[in-house]
Design a protein around this motif. Structure first.
Motif: not given
Length: 328
Positions: A222-227, A245-252, A303-310
């Motif tokens: 899960x990733x915060x939408x703002x991140x 050109x490139x491909x990147x994964x985005x993960x928490x 990503x700075x909002x990676x806590x599930x509580x936040x």
């Protein structure tokens, strides 16, 4: 010079528009409002129309000096894609083809594509790496992979540079509380759990408790939408700076089980949140977590909002203030 955001009235698109506004960018939004909400577009010039409508695209490109595009517009329900795949290939793939052809016609050479980690299918490794096999197990993921490949061929033929971003679950809401998650129907776990906390659902269904995980339920990224919005903007900056050109994964960087999400929501909301345990759903892998090491290193994404509580607290603020979403 403007940035065009297709699907900018949608969940992640609208948060990206908000982030672009916060740094003073000129923004153009194109959305057919099939899934998006006009009220979610808090900035920029909104064109209501479809990517497959050449006249609409001509208006957008002729009336604005587009510097780069962030492409979100797509149908995205996995279950629906298996029942009516034609809808997904026509809207997602053909719609992207129409966009690319107009980009080439008007000389727009930079596009950030909102892809999905569903392009990988059943993971070979956890966490998933960009170099892992891509073998989608549903029509939605297959259309996104086809879109990636088509964008790549437009680079080969027409020098249209692209960055494709693959990620799983967006969650949360903007800190201002002005925009949030409002899907019709809702299929994402976090808003479903919060709808149960509000009494809009009788319970949360948990599909399977016998997976080979610590608590027996599926683990997801899960990733915060703002991140996520920040990552798309960093990708635009990279392309405008001359990146290839490139491909990147985005993960928490970590996964959360279904039970963990529910327990966290109970703590954040103070609500009981009833749960009903049901059989596994076909095709649900035990663990889906993507590695974002490459995006962090090359794009500078942090990503700075990676806590599930936040994540849940920001979503809860939105759902409490707008229990009926944008219909309020």
């Amino acid at each position: 010079m403007a940035i065009l955001v297709t699907g900018g009235a949608g969940y992640i698109g609208s948060h990206t528009v908000m982030a672009l506004q916060e740094r003073g960018e000129e923004i153009v939004v194109l959305d057919n409002l099939q899934q998006g909400h006009k009220q979610a577009v808090v900035a920029g010039k909104l064109y209501e129309g479809d990517l497959r409508d050449a006249a609409v695209l001509d208006r957008v490109f002729s009336e604005n000096k587009i510097d780069a595009i962030i492409h979100f517009a797509a149908n995205s329900l996995v279950g629906e894609s298996m029942k009516i795949p034609g809808k997904y290939y026509h809207n997602n793939v053909y719609g992207t083809l129409c966009l690319l052809e107009k980009m080439n016609e008007y000389g727009v050479k930079k596009i950030v594509f909102s892809s999905t980690a569903a392009t990988y299918g059943e993971p070979e490794n956890v966490p998933i790496d960009e170099y892992d096999r891509t073998l989608p197990t549903n029509a939605y993921g297959d259309t996104k992979l086809a879109m990636e490949k088509m964008i790549g061929w437009f680079d080969t033929a027409h020098d249209i540079k692209s960055i494709s971003l693959r990620y799983f679950n967006a969650a949360g809401a903007h800190a201002s509380g002005k925009i949030g998650e409002d899907h019709r129907p809702e299929t994402h776990l976090v808003p479903i759990v919060l709808e149960a906390a509000l009494g809009k659902r009788p319970h949360v269904s948990v599909f399977g408790t016998d997976y080979p995980t610590e608590d027996g339920t599926c683990i997801r990224d899960y990733i915060h939408v703002s991140d996520l919005a920040d990552a798309h903007i960093l990708a635009v900056d990279a392309l405008l700076g001359g990146a290839a050109s490139a491909v990147y994964n985005l993960g928490n960087g970590q996964g959360f089980s279904v039970k963990e999400v529910i327990e966290t929501a109970r703590r954040v909301t103070g609500k009981e949140i009833p749960v009903v345990y049901e059989e596994r759903r076909a095709g649900d892998p035990a663990v889906l977590v993507a590695s974002s090491a490459r995006a962090r290193q090359e794009l500078g994404w942090n990503p700075s909002r990676n806590k599930m509580e936040d994540i849940i607290a920001s979503a809860w603020q939105w759902h409490q203030s707008r229990p009926n979403g944008y219909d309020n």
